[in-house]
Design an enzyme around this catalytic site. Sequence first.
Site, PDB file in Angstrom:
ATOM      1  N   HIS A 105       0.833  -1.204   0.000  1.00 46.28           N
ATOM      2  CA  HIS A 105       0.000   0.000   0.000  1.00 46.28           C
ATOM      3  C   HIS A 105       0.873   1.261   0.000  1.00 46.28           C
ATOM      4  O   HIS A 105       0.695   2.160  -0.828  1.00 46.28           O
ATOM      5  CB  HIS A 105      -0.891   0.028   1.248  1.00 46.28           C
ATOM      6  CG  HIS A 105      -1.959  -1.032   1.285  1.00 46.28           C
ATOM      7  ND1 HIS A 105      -1.659  -2.356   1.439  1.00 46.28           N
ATOM      8  CD2 HIS A 105      -3.302  -0.938   1.199  1.00 46.28           C
ATOM      9  CE1 HIS A 105      -2.788  -3.051   1.450  1.00 46.28           C
ATOM     10  NE2 HIS A 105      -3.802  -2.220   1.305  1.00 46.28           N
ATOM     11  N   HIS A 108      -0.333  -4.001   9.676  1.00 46.12           N
ATOM     12  CA  HIS A 108       1.096  -3.967   9.365  1.00 46.12           C
ATOM     13  C   HIS A 108       1.853  -3.520  10.590  1.00 46.12           C
ATOM     14  O   HIS A 108       1.339  -2.748  11.422  1.00 46.12           O
ATOM     15  CB  HIS A 108       1.395  -3.009   8.208  1.00 46.12           C
ATOM     16  CG  HIS A 108       1.274  -3.631   6.853  1.00 46.12           C
ATOM     17  ND1 HIS A 108       2.105  -4.631   6.406  1.00 46.12           N
ATOM     18  CD2 HIS A 108       0.419  -3.385   5.834  1.00 46.12           C
ATOM     19  CE1 HIS A 108       1.772  -4.970   5.172  1.00 46.12           C
ATOM     20  NE2 HIS A 108       0.743  -4.234   4.805  1.00 46.12           N
ATOM     21  N   ASP A 116       7.110  -2.447   8.502  1.00 50.08           N
ATOM     22  CA  ASP A 116       6.558  -2.695   7.165  1.00 50.08           C
ATOM     23  C   ASP A 116       6.265  -1.382   6.449  1.00 50.08           C
ATOM     24  O   ASP A 116       6.511  -1.253   5.235  1.00 50.08           O
ATOM     25  CB  ASP A 116       5.260  -3.503   7.269  1.00 50.08           C
ATOM     26  CG  ASP A 116       5.443  -4.805   8.021  1.00 50.08           C
ATOM     27  OD1 ASP A 116       6.559  -5.340   7.996  1.00 50.08           O
ATOM     28  OD2 ASP A 116       4.473  -5.279   8.631  1.00 50.08           O
TER      29      ASP A 116
END
Length: 291
Positions: free
Chosen positions: A206, A246, A250
């Site tokens: 993302h 996450h 990350d």
Amino acid sequence: MSAAAVKPVVPVRRRSIPLNENHTNGFSIDDHSRRIVGDTNTLMEINGKKTTNGGGWISKASFMTWTARDIVYVARYHWIPCMFAAGLLFFMGVEYTLHMIPASSQPFDIGFVVTRSLHRVLASSPDLNTVLAALNTVFVGMQTTYIVWTWLVEGRARATISALFMFTCRGILGYSTQLPLPQDFLGSGVDFPVGNVSFFLFFSGHVAGSMIASLDMRRMQRLRLARLFDILNVLQSIRLLGTRGHYTIDLAVGVGAGILFDSLAGKYEEMSKRHLGTNGFSLISKDSLVN
């Protein structure tokens, strides 16, 4: 030939010039800036070059020419590396005195601590969690649409190549080290990837995809759109921490990955131009371009 015709030979004398005056070769010493006018080297660098002519390795070392003025100069004009040097020393102390997390415990994450209140709100309001997940999926769709658009419509393949590099590397790393899903993870059927399917935690696609799109927008001077994507990227990062989707690492690596693979895609374009001998980069062969 007469003796009167012989002219006496006058020897040419070389006039020594002190350091605080101008030399005949156009150079002079500026005591204030410690530079030679007409030269780009500092006095410290010049002294360092002089020490290479003789003596042991200690006398040739650059630090032997350092003075207190040099240290003040570095601290004043290069304070950013100085801050990182202080950070190195600080985190060395933290690392060597830290109590390691036992194997039986959940990983510690500072992002989870900061978003603890948001996690409680989302856990108590499943509908709000679903709405935010749906909005995040829309944002992922915006990233994907823009990246593909730059290639298919505008004919610029750099963002698309960046995304291909990034997701391939993410797959390799994500499979190589499969981190445990956080214990308090709040999933949603409308979150991307849609359907509560499994996904790699390391690193965040993302965030990396949003960075790739934002960097391309800045190259094309679409600054307002880039700022919008950056704001949405921050908001999605906060939501991912709040839902425990996450870990903080990350997201941080996702930012770095977006920058890294955008740079690698740019190098790939330049390499392809040199190899093919073309002025521009295109994924379409010249033979297929028919007027």
